[in-house]
Motif scaffolding. Structure first.
Motif, PDB file in Angstrom:
ATOM      1  N   LYS A   1       0.855  -1.186   0.000  1.00  0.00           N
ATOM      2  CA  LYS A   1       0.000   0.000   0.000  1.00  0.00           C
ATOM      3  C   LYS A   1       0.896   1.242   0.000  1.00  0.00           C
ATOM      4  N   GLU A   2       0.684   2.115  -0.963  1.00  0.00           N
ATOM      5  CA  GLU A   2       1.508   3.314  -1.063  1.00  0.00           C
ATOM      6  C   GLU A   2       0.621   4.557  -1.041  1.00  0.00           C
ATOM      7  N   ASN A   3       0.159   4.895   0.164  1.00  0.00           N
ATOM      8  CA  ASN A   3      -0.625   6.125   0.362  1.00  0.00           C
ATOM      9  C   ASN A   3      -1.871   6.184  -0.536  1.00  0.00           C
ATOM     10  N   ARG A   4      -2.428   5.033  -0.879  1.00  0.00           N
ATOM     11  CA  ARG A   4      -3.609   4.994  -1.736  1.00  0.00           C
ATOM     12  C   ARG A   4      -4.488   3.833  -1.311  1.00  0.00           C
ATOM     13  N   TYR A   5      -5.788   4.101  -1.194  1.00  0.00           N
ATOM     14  CA  TYR A   5      -6.705   3.031  -0.805  1.00  0.00           C
ATOM     15  C   TYR A   5      -7.044   2.164  -2.007  1.00  0.00           C
ATOM     16  N   THR A   6      -6.860   0.863  -1.856  1.00  0.00           N
ATOM     17  CA  THR A   6      -7.269  -0.093  -2.877  1.00  0.00           C
ATOM     18  C   THR A   6      -8.127  -1.163  -2.210  1.00  0.00           C
ATOM     19  N   SER A   7      -9.089  -1.672  -2.961  1.00  0.00           N
ATOM     20  CA  SER A   7      -9.968  -2.706  -2.423  1.00  0.00           C
ATOM     21  C   SER A   7      -9.272  -4.057  -2.466  1.00  0.00           C
ATOM     22  N   PHE A   8      -9.819  -5.014  -1.735  1.00  0.00           N
ATOM     23  CA  PHE A   8      -9.276  -6.370  -1.736  1.00  0.00           C
ATOM     24  C   PHE A   8      -9.356  -6.968  -3.142  1.00  0.00           C
ATOM     25  N   SER A   9     -10.443  -6.671  -3.861  1.00  0.00           N
ATOM     26  CA  SER A   9     -10.586  -7.162  -5.234  1.00  0.00           C
ATOM     27  C   SER A   9      -9.455  -6.626  -6.112  1.00  0.00           C
ATOM     28  N   GLU A  10      -9.147  -5.341  -5.975  1.00  0.00           N
ATOM     29  CA  GLU A  10      -8.062  -4.744  -6.760  1.00  0.00           C
ATOM     30  C   GLU A  10      -6.713  -5.337  -6.365  1.00  0.00           C
ATOM     31  N   ASP A  11      -6.524  -5.562  -5.058  1.00  0.00           N
ATOM     32  CA  ASP A  11      -5.267  -6.140  -4.587  1.00  0.00           C
ATOM     33  C   ASP A  11      -5.046  -7.529  -5.184  1.00  0.00           C
ATOM     34  N   MET A  12      -6.090  -8.354  -5.179  1.00  0.00           N
ATOM     35  CA  MET A  12      -5.959  -9.718  -5.699  1.00  0.00           C
ATOM     36  C   MET A  12      -5.740  -9.719  -7.212  1.00  0.00           C
ATOM     37  N   ALA A  13      -6.409  -8.818  -7.908  1.00  0.00           N
ATOM     38  CA  ALA A  13      -6.215  -8.723  -9.363  1.00  0.00           C
ATOM     39  C   ALA A  13      -4.778  -8.311  -9.665  1.00  0.00           C
ATOM     40  N   TYR A  14      -4.223  -7.419  -8.856  1.00  0.00           N
ATOM     41  CA  TYR A  14      -2.869  -6.904  -9.090  1.00  0.00           C
ATOM     42  C   TYR A  14      -1.816  -8.000  -8.966  1.00  0.00           C
ATOM     43  N   ILE A  15      -2.013  -8.919  -8.009  1.00  0.00           N
ATOM     44  CA  ILE A  15      -1.018  -9.983  -7.834  1.00  0.00           C
ATOM     45  C   ILE A  15      -1.424 -11.258  -8.569  1.00  0.00           C
ATOM     46  N   GLY A  16      -2.420 -11.148  -9.444  1.00  0.00           N
ATOM     47  CA  GLY A  16      -2.758 -12.246 -10.332  1.00  0.00           C
ATOM     48  C   GLY A  16      -3.482 -13.407  -9.695  1.00  0.00           C
ATOM     49  N   LYS A  17      -4.283 -13.130  -8.666  1.00  0.00           N
ATOM     50  CA  LYS A  17      -5.009 -14.210  -8.001  1.00  0.00           C
ATOM     51  C   LYS A  17      -6.471 -14.213  -8.414  1.00  0.00           C
ATOM     52  N   ASN A  18      -7.058 -15.389  -8.405  1.00  0.00           N
ATOM     53  CA  ASN A  18      -8.458 -15.553  -8.772  1.00  0.00           C
ATOM     54  C   ASN A  18      -9.335 -15.424  -7.533  1.00  0.00           C
ATOM     55  N   LEU A  19     -10.187 -14.404  -7.506  1.00  0.00           N
ATOM     56  CA  LEU A  19     -11.034 -14.118  -6.354  1.00  0.00           C
ATOM     57  C   LEU A  19     -12.489 -14.453  -6.652  1.00  0.00           C
ATOM     58  N   VAL A  20     -13.119 -15.176  -5.727  1.00  0.00           N
ATOM     59  CA  VAL A  20     -14.554 -15.463  -5.806  1.00  0.00           C
ATOM     60  C   VAL A  20     -15.181 -15.048  -4.478  1.00  0.00           C
ATOM     61  N   ASN A  21     -16.265 -14.291  -4.539  1.00  0.00           N
ATOM     62  CA  ASN A  21     -16.972 -13.865  -3.334  1.00  0.00           C
ATOM     63  C   ASN A  21     -18.232 -14.706  -3.155  1.00  0.00           C
ATOM     64  N   GLU A  22     -18.313 -15.387  -2.039  1.00  0.00           N
ATOM     65  CA  GLU A  22     -19.492 -16.192  -1.719  1.00  0.00           C
ATOM     66  C   GLU A  22     -20.344 -15.422  -0.699  1.00  0.00           C
ATOM     67  N   VAL A  23     -21.544 -15.037  -1.096  1.00  0.00           N
ATOM     68  CA  VAL A  23     -22.421 -14.277  -0.206  1.00  0.00           C
ATOM     69  C   VAL A  23     -23.150 -15.236   0.733  1.00  0.00           C
ATOM     70  N   LEU A  24     -22.915 -15.076   2.026  1.00  0.00           N
ATOM     71  CA  LEU A  24     -23.585 -15.904   3.027  1.00  0.00           C
ATOM     72  C   LEU A  24     -24.965 -15.350   3.368  1.00  0.00           C
ATOM     73  N   SER A  25     -25.064 -14.021   3.394  1.00  0.00           N
ATOM     74  CA  SER A  25     -26.354 -13.388   3.685  1.00  0.00           C
ATOM     75  C   SER A  25     -26.319 -11.936   3.234  1.00  0.00           C
ATOM     76  N   LEU A  26     -27.489 -11.420   2.910  1.00  0.00           N
ATOM     77  CA  LEU A  26     -27.663 -10.009   2.572  1.00  0.00           C
ATOM     78  C   LEU A  26     -28.992  -9.574   3.181  1.00  0.00           C
ATOM     79  N   GLU A  27     -28.930  -8.659   4.150  1.00  0.00           N
ATOM     80  CA  GLU A  27     -30.121  -8.268   4.901  1.00  0.00           C
ATOM     81  C   GLU A  27     -30.283  -6.750   4.947  1.00  0.00           C
TER      82      GLU A  27
END
Length: 240
Positions: free
Chosen positions: A81-107
């Motif tokens: 992190k270099e003085n800039r906010y990045t999301s976890f999705s952006e972080d994973m894309a930057y290091i070439g990882k495959n991210l899947v979000n599993e929604v457990l609940s939405l209320e």
């Protein structure tokens, strides 16, 4: 090691072999990998094939090059992190990882006193609560709870909760994100979180609490994220 009779291209076999050496710690993080000549002699392949495989691994985030020194193993669990906010999705894309979000609940619910304080809203104001498991390369890496102010985001379709929330805010809601504040602490996993992440009890976790704000100072959400302590780390670059 390399099967020249296989249907898989030679460069792909080299890539998989290098990945295996990284996984079993034969090729160590931030250490130089063998030279092109060593690969050619060890694997009995052409220079062009070696260069193609190594280039692909650099592009995929497994390796990095330093001009004049060589090619090194990249730490794919390290986020810088270099003085800039990045999301976890952006972080994973930057290091070439495959991210899947599993929604457990939405209320849709009323804010408790505790959540209202963390969101800087009045108690019982409407919020959206999302619980997600964030899987990276099929491994459950984080358990996350997000509380979103409905004053800012009136609704959140479940299919959007499976994507990047930051992207949803900026691209679909046209919100101008200004900054975030985060606190990080080391904790031990509880029984519930251990089950969700597939961890033994008392495993180390990083607990990251994030408050996300618009550029006018209004708070969008409050997030609690529990990360596997052995699979997620980040470095902060701070200028004096």
């Amino acid at each position: 090691m390399i099967d020249k009779n296989s249907k898989s291209p030679i460069y792909y076999q080299i890539e998989e072999w290098v990945k295996a050496q990284i996984e079993n710690n034969t090729f160590k993080i931030d250490k130089l990998i063998p030279s092109e000549r060593e690969f050619i002699e060890r694997l009995g392949v052409s220079r062009h094939t070696v260069r193609q495989a190594i280039g692909n691994l650099v592009n995929q985030g497994y390796l990095y090059r330093i001009p004049g020194k060589g090619t090194f193993v990249k730490d794919r669990n390290l986020i810088i992190k270099e003085n800039r906010y990045t999301s976890f999705s952006e972080d994973m894309a930057y290091i070439g990882k495959n991210l899947v979000n599993e929604v457990l609940s939405l209320e849709y619910q009323e804010a408790s006193k505790s959540i209202a304080n963390r969101l800087t809203i009045d108690e019982k104001n409407p919020v959206i609560k999302v619980r997600r498991i964030r899987k990276v390369d099929q491994l459950p890496l984080a358990y996350e709870m997000v509380f979103i102010s409905q004053k800012i985001v009136p609704e959140l379709p479940e299919e959007k909760a499976r994507t990047s929330l930051l992207q949803f805010y900026e691209q679909e809601k046209d919100l101008k994100i200004g900054y975030a504040s985060e606190t990080v602490e080391a904790v031990l996993v509880t029984e519930k979180t251990a089950e969700l992440l597939g961890l033994p009890l008392f495993s180390p976790l990083l607990l990251v609490r994030t408050k996300l704000f618009l550029d006018n100072g209004q708070q969008v959400h409050y997030m609690k994220s529990y990360f596997r302590g052995n699979k997620y780390k980040f470095s902060l670059k701070l200028h004096r």
